[in-house]
Design a protein around this motif. Structure first.
Motif, mmCIF file in Angstrom:
data_model
loop_
_atom_site.group_PDB
_atom_site.id
_atom_site.type_symbol
_atom_site.label_atom_id
_atom_site.label_comp_id
_atom_site.label_asym_id
_atom_site.label_seq_id
_atom_site.Cartn_x
_atom_site.Cartn_y
_atom_site.Cartn_z
ATOM 1 N N THR A 91 14.277 -7.651 -7.684
ATOM 2 C CA THR A 91 12.930 -7.986 -8.473
ATOM 3 C C THR A 91 12.161 -8.025 -6.938
ATOM 4 O O THR A 91 11.926 -8.787 -6.062
ATOM 5 N N VAL A 92 10.944 -7.387 -7.067
ATOM 6 C CA VAL A 92 9.876 -7.067 -6.276
ATOM 7 C C VAL A 92 8.230 -7.676 -7.025
ATOM 8 O O VAL A 92 7.782 -7.467 -7.655
ATOM 9 N N THR A 93 7.833 -8.908 -6.315
ATOM 10 C CA THR A 93 6.785 -8.826 -6.153
ATOM 11 C C THR A 93 5.695 -8.434 -5.445
ATOM 12 O O THR A 93 6.062 -8.555 -4.795
ATOM 13 N N ILE A 94 4.876 -7.815 -5.945
ATOM 14 C CA ILE A 94 3.189 -7.094 -5.330
ATOM 15 C C ILE A 94 1.732 -7.597 -5.572
ATOM 16 O O ILE A 94 2.066 -8.334 -6.472
ATOM 17 N N LEU A 95 0.878 -7.926 -4.596
ATOM 18 C CA LEU A 95 0.068 -7.966 -4.714
ATOM 19 C C LEU A 95 -1.010 -6.493 -4.480
ATOM 20 O O LEU A 95 -0.867 -6.003 -3.403
ATOM 21 N N ASN A 96 -1.915 -6.551 -5.851
ATOM 22 C CA ASN A 96 -2.984 -5.344 -5.365
ATOM 23 C C ASN A 96 -3.482 -5.826 -4.735
ATOM 24 O O ASN A 96 -4.568 -6.817 -4.889
ATOM 25 N N LEU A 97 -4.317 -5.435 -3.831
ATOM 26 C CA LEU A 97 -4.785 -6.153 -2.505
ATOM 27 C C LEU A 97 -6.325 -5.387 -2.940
ATOM 28 O O LEU A 97 -7.679 -5.731 -2.431
ATOM 29 N N ASP A 98 -6.529 -4.581 -4.066
ATOM 30 C CA ASP A 98 -8.495 -4.537 -4.310
ATOM 31 C C ASP A 98 -8.407 -5.606 -5.191
ATOM 32 O O ASP A 98 -9.852 -5.954 -5.445
ATOM 33 N N THR A 99 -7.334 -6.014 -6.224
ATOM 34 C CA THR A 99 -7.532 -6.626 -7.465
ATOM 35 C C THR A 99 -7.459 -8.128 -7.215
ATOM 36 O O THR A 99 -7.375 -9.319 -7.903
ATOM 37 N N ASP A 100 -6.659 -8.697 -6.176
ATOM 38 C CA ASP A 100 -5.362 -9.689 -5.992
ATOM 39 C C ASP A 100 -4.341 -10.028 -7.118
ATOM 40 O O ASP A 100 -4.390 -11.042 -7.490
ATOM 41 N N GLU A 102 -0.849 -10.024 -9.037
ATOM 42 C CA GLU A 102 0.272 -9.865 -8.831
ATOM 43 C C GLU A 102 1.346 -9.744 -9.771
ATOM 44 O O GLU A 102 0.586 -9.970 -10.706
ATOM 45 N N THR A 103 2.166 -8.758 -9.397
ATOM 46 C CA THR A 103 2.716 -8.561 -10.804
ATOM 47 C C THR A 103 3.528 -7.960 -10.112
ATOM 48 O O THR A 103 4.809 -7.956 -8.676
ATOM 49 N N THR A 104 5.255 -8.523 -10.745
ATOM 50 C CA THR A 104 7.011 -8.915 -10.501
ATOM 51 C C THR A 104 7.981 -7.855 -11.217
ATOM 52 O O THR A 104 7.036 -7.502 -12.131
ATOM 53 N N TYR A 105 8.379 -6.806 -10.789
ATOM 54 C CA TYR A 105 8.696 -5.761 -11.842
ATOM 55 C C TYR A 105 10.487 -5.416 -11.130
ATOM 56 O O TYR A 105 10.511 -6.518 -9.643
ATOM 57 N N ARG A 106 11.425 -5.293 -11.543
ATOM 58 C CA ARG A 106 12.685 -5.207 -11.435
ATOM 59 C C ARG A 106 12.630 -4.195 -11.480
ATOM 60 O O ARG A 106 12.507 -3.181 -12.558
ATOM 61 N N ILE A 107 14.096 -2.913 -10.397
ATOM 62 C CA ILE A 107 13.602 -1.882 -10.269
ATOM 63 C C ILE A 107 15.260 -1.086 -11.519
ATOM 64 O O ILE A 107 16.373 -2.201 -10.302
ATOM 65 N N VAL A 108 15.408 -1.029 -12.331
ATOM 66 C CA VAL A 108 16.575 -0.395 -12.877
ATOM 67 C C VAL A 108 16.853 0.630 -13.117
ATOM 68 O O VAL A 108 16.086 1.755 -12.517
ATOM 69 N N GLY A 109 18.169 1.233 -13.829
ATOM 70 C CA GLY A 109 17.700 2.453 -14.065
ATOM 71 C C GLY A 109 17.102 3.317 -15.371
ATOM 72 O O GLY A 109 16.809 2.687 -16.130
ATOM 73 N N ASP A 110 17.043 4.017 -15.407
ATOM 74 C CA ASP A 110 15.980 5.041 -16.554
ATOM 75 C C ASP A 110 16.290 4.232 -17.922
ATOM 76 O O ASP A 110 14.938 4.648 -18.766
#
Length: 158
Positions: A91-100, A102-110
């Protein structure tokens, strides 16, 4: 035969659906076919044809799920040591550096991917851009709107 990555949760959800199809849906459809047969002439019996079509869909889905489970490589990240690296199932939280933003995604199978629940496929452009990166890394990910720069601010194995 190729192995398909799947989270433990995703495999459990498929097993539950398979059980539901085999123990509830299949008997219900068989009963519908039997009932429709009693109505007589099968050539012009819409109920019979609809039940047969439903049976075909059900059996196809059962075969599909059984195939996926037999070729699944189940990965349970909760049993792994979190070293801050983005891997399948993380589960990854990323910060869009252009808009500030934050979004959290979980990387899963198709099969598990559901953007409304922030579950993204391992084959999606965002996941491909994040896999292998580490906490505090800055990544450029190609999106439909162009290249977007993100910073990885949290990596969880939950």
């Amino acid at each position: 035969m190729a192995q398909y990555p799947m989270t433990a949760r995703g495999a459990e959800m498929l097993r539950e659906e398979l059980n539901q199809l085999k123990s509830v849906e299949r008997p219900k459809i068989i009963a519908s076919i039997a009932e429709a047969r009693e109505h007589g002439d099968l050539k012009e019996n819409a109920e019979y044809h609809a039940a047969r079509e439903q049976q075909s869909f059900c059996e196809g889905r059962i075969q599909d799920i059984e195939g996926k489970l037999s070729n699944a490589q189940i990965i349970d990240v909760t049993k792994m040591t979190n070293n801050g690296k983005v891997i399948f199932g993380a589960t990854v939280t990323i910060l869009n550096l252009d808009t500030d933003k934050e979004t959290t995604y979980r990387i899963v199978g198709d099969d598990e991917a559901d953007i409304k629940q922030n579950l993204i496929s391992v084959n999606s452009p965002i996941a491909r851009g994040l896999i292998g990166k580490e906490l505090d890394d800055t990544v450029n990910i190609q999106t439909p709107a162009g290249t977007v720069e993100f910073e990885i601010i949290e990596v969880e194995y939950i």
